[in-house]
Design a protein around this motif. Structure first.
Motif, PDB file in Angstrom:
ATOM      1  N   TYR A  44      65.025 -35.346 -55.959  1.00 15.22           N
ATOM      2  CA  TYR A  44      65.112 -36.531 -55.090  1.00 15.22           C
ATOM      3  C   TYR A  44      64.647 -36.205 -53.669  1.00 15.22           C
ATOM      4  O   TYR A  44      63.805 -36.925 -53.094  1.00 15.22           O
ATOM      5  CB  TYR A  44      66.545 -37.052 -55.067  1.00 15.22           C
ATOM      6  N   TYR A  45      65.169 -35.121 -53.074  1.00 17.11           N
ATOM      7  CA  TYR A  45      64.863 -34.841 -51.664  1.00 17.11           C
ATOM      8  C   TYR A  45      63.453 -34.267 -51.479  1.00 17.11           C
ATOM      9  O   TYR A  45      62.830 -34.472 -50.439  1.00 17.11           O
ATOM     10  CB  TYR A  45      65.905 -33.896 -51.077  1.00 17.11           C
ATOM     11  N   LYS A  51      62.758 -25.832 -47.966  1.00 16.86           N
ATOM     12  CA  LYS A  51      63.315 -27.179 -48.025  1.00 16.86           C
ATOM     13  C   LYS A  51      64.825 -27.059 -47.954  1.00 16.86           C
ATOM     14  O   LYS A  51      65.467 -26.506 -48.852  1.00 16.86           O
ATOM     15  CB  LYS A  51      62.902 -27.876 -49.319  1.00 16.86           C
ATOM     16  N   LYS A  69      60.870 -35.169 -53.367  1.00 20.80           N
ATOM     17  CA  LYS A  69      59.999 -36.350 -53.510  1.00 20.80           C
ATOM     18  C   LYS A  69      60.090 -37.264 -52.289  1.00 20.80           C
ATOM     19  O   LYS A  69      59.111 -37.945 -51.918  1.00 20.80           O
ATOM     20  CB  LYS A  69      60.388 -37.151 -54.755  1.00 20.80           C
ATOM     21  N   GLN A  70      61.260 -37.297 -51.670  1.00 23.44           N
ATOM     22  CA  GLN A  70      61.510 -38.220 -50.564  1.00 23.44           C
ATOM     23  C   GLN A  70      60.539 -37.974 -49.405  1.00 23.44           C
ATOM     24  O   GLN A  70      60.058 -38.906 -48.764  1.00 23.44           O
ATOM     25  CB  GLN A  70      62.948 -38.070 -50.090  1.00 23.44           C
ATOM     26  N   LYS A  71      60.258 -36.725 -49.153  1.00 25.11           N
ATOM     27  CA  LYS A  71      59.305 -36.380 -48.089  1.00 25.11           C
ATOM     28  C   LYS A  71      58.287 -35.422 -48.684  1.00 25.11           C
ATOM     29  O   LYS A  71      58.585 -34.257 -48.939  1.00 25.11           O
ATOM     30  CB  LYS A  71      60.022 -35.738 -46.904  1.00 25.11           C
ATOM     31  N   ASN A  72      57.110 -35.919 -48.907  1.00 24.33           N
ATOM     32  CA  ASN A  72      56.095 -35.166 -49.650  1.00 24.33           C
ATOM     33  C   ASN A  72      55.591 -33.938 -48.899  1.00 24.33           C
ATOM     34  O   ASN A  72      55.134 -32.977 -49.490  1.00 24.33           O
ATOM     35  CB  ASN A  72      54.920 -36.097 -49.975  1.00 24.33           C
TER      36      ASN A  72
END
Length: 528
Positions: free
Chosen positions: A47-48, A30, A50-53
């Protein structure tokens, strides 16, 4: 195991390159929209992620939802604790290494070792490797039952209170050169320094061609009265040897064909050991060919069968006449005498070679390990070999662990690398092709700081910044690090000009480097 590696933009390509073919774990990457990985925070990561699972594998060939990840590894230089990530994502999260080059090593051990939420993985790994190495060595040094068992074997011996032989780590014998020139306090100070540096035994180096048995006796007794340490006396003089034995010397350096018959009975009476040489210095006979040296040692060993002998084939300096031939001699002696203790005078090479001693000591200790040497011998007779005893101790530990583990002396938790790196650096290059390039100029201009100036020195194992106001010393700010000193200077508001701050930071860092490497520091002059 499915592992998610979180990083910044600059390190991403390096990680992909280093781990593209890694197959021990299933790796996912990631990359956050932040250039430098060290600036990432737990909140940003949560945050990032979670933003794109859906996460993409490091090779780009597969994807997986975040819920399938077993472990998250963050940059080692991230300042905050990773516990917040674990709590928010319900996935165990730990700090990775500070250097991307160490990621593969981290991944290799992740099944067998719990990483830390606060400490970088490479530091944790080195610490654990070191602790494991030291536990092995301590077992051979402090386990009395194990020592007794090993001493029952023909290849192991006691010299004073130190066990030597094929099954024990090589022992460090530190020679105090020119001992007769030292005062009692100086001699005891030197002994303490050697013991603190890791010496197992202390050698009193007498003056060649002089005879002072009374002083020899006094020095041995002085050391024995103050330290519980194995002591040898380094002399060919029979009267000095006898005087040393009466005061408790545990070993004699050295016997050869010219003096053995004058002291062999005394050595047997005192149950002392002796290092034997292939020479007859009384007749100026020094064999140079390997086989001649070996046969000479074997003849002398037979003549000294009433005592424990340690063979010194004489490690010659480079090109005087030949270090290579003397190592061949050691190897030949070992082949013909597989259980006899061997003596290796590494100081003969390092003291007579203009090179940093740590690498020399590492290599010679490695050769000694392969030859099953029992004693590594060195003085610290020059500035370039200052610290030789501690270097030999560390090198000895490396080689013993290497021998026990039957592996090369690498990644053991112990090393002698000081000026270079064991692993490749992250080449975090930033594309500057579109930016103006300005050639910096140092014009030497200087505007005095009205708040004063600083004289920086290194002494007493400290960096000292002496503040001068109106040409008079006002205070001394001292510490072991540059950062502690400049932060104290800033807290006390003792500086007013930016160029003075920059200059001071530069000089303090030079002083810290000099302190760490035990080099001379002179303000305004380069350390190297």
């Amino acid at each position: 195991m499915k592992i998610l590696i979180v990083t910044g933009q600059l390190a991403a390509d390096i990680i992909r390159k280093n781990l593209m073919n890694y197959d021990k774990h299933e790796l996912y990457l990631k990359v956050l929209p932040m250039s430098i990985a060290a600036f990432l925070t737990p909140k940003m990561i949560v945050y990032y992620v979670k933003q794109k699972n859906i996460l993409e594998s490091i090779d780009g060939n597969k994807t997986t939802p975040i819920d399938n990840i077993d472990i998250i590894i963050t940059p080692g230089l991230m300042q905050q604790d990773t516990t917040e990530i674990t709590e928010e994502l319900h996935i165990p999260s730990y700090k990775g290494p500070t250097n991307a080059a160490d990621l593969e090593l981290t991944l290799d051990i992740v099944d067998n070792m719990t990483l830390s939420t606060t400490r970088a993985a490479n530091i944790l790994i080195r610490d654990q490797q070191y602790q494991r190495a030291m536990s092995i060595i301590n077992n051979y040094d402090n386990n009395d039952d194990e020592i007794r068992k090993l001493l029952d074997k023909d290849c192991n011996y006691m010299v004073g209170n130190v066990a030597i032989g094929l099954d024990f780590p090589m022992r460090i014998l530190g020679e105090i050169a020119n001992s007769p020139s030292l005062s009692d306090d100086q001699l005891l100070e030197r002994v303490a320094y050697y013991i603190d540096s890791g010496a197992d035994m202390i050698d009193i180096g007498m003056h060649a061609n002089d005879s002072d048995p009374k002083l020899a006796s006094h020095m041995i007794k002085l050391i024995k009265d103050n330290y519980d340490v194995t002591v040898s006396i380094d002399t060919l003089n029979p009267s000095e040897i006898k005087a040393g034995l009466t005061s408790g010397a545990d070993m004699v350096l050295s016997l050869d064909h010219g003096n053995y018959d004058k002291v062999i009975c005394d050595l047997a009476d005192y149950e002392a050991s002796a290092v034997i040489l292939p020479t007859n210095y009384s007749k100026n006979i020094i064999p140079y060919e390997p086989l001649d040296r070996v046969k000479s040692l074997e003849r002398l060993d037979e003549l000294c069968d009433s005592i424990t002998t340690i063979a010194d084939p004489l490690l010659d300096p480079l090109n005087s006449p030949s270090t290579t031939k003397s190592i061949v001699t050691c190897n030949l002696y070992r082949e013909r005498n597989p259980t006899k203790p061997l003596f290796f005078g590494v100081g003969n090479v390092s003291e007579l070679l203009d090179a940093d001693s740590n690498g020399v000591h590492a290599l010679l200790s490695g050769i000694g390990m392969e030859l099953d040497v029992s004693i590594l011998f060195s003085p610290e007779a020059s500035l370039k070999t200052k610290g030789a005893i501690s270097e030999l101790k560390k090198a000895r530990d490396m080689m013993f662990i290497s021998k026990i583990k039957e592996t090369i002396p690498k990644n053991l938790g112990i090393d002698l690398i000081e000026l270079k790196d064991a692993y490749s650096k992250d080449d975090l290059c930033i594309d500057t092709s579109g930016l103006p390039h300005i050639e910096a100029q140092a014009d030497g201009k200087f505007t005095p700081d009205y708040k004063g100036s600083f004289k920086i020195i290194v002494e007493d194992n400290l960096i000292k910044a002496i503040l001068y106001i109106n040409m008079k010393p006002n205070m001394v700010i001292e510490a072991t690090t540059a950062r502690a000193i400049y932060e104290e200077i800033l807290r006390r508001d003792l500086i007013s000009r930016m160029e003075h701050s920059a200059y001071l930071g530069m000089e303090l860092e030079k002083a810290e480097i000099a302190l760490k490497l035990d080099k001379k520091y002179v303000q305004d002059f380069p350390v190297f």
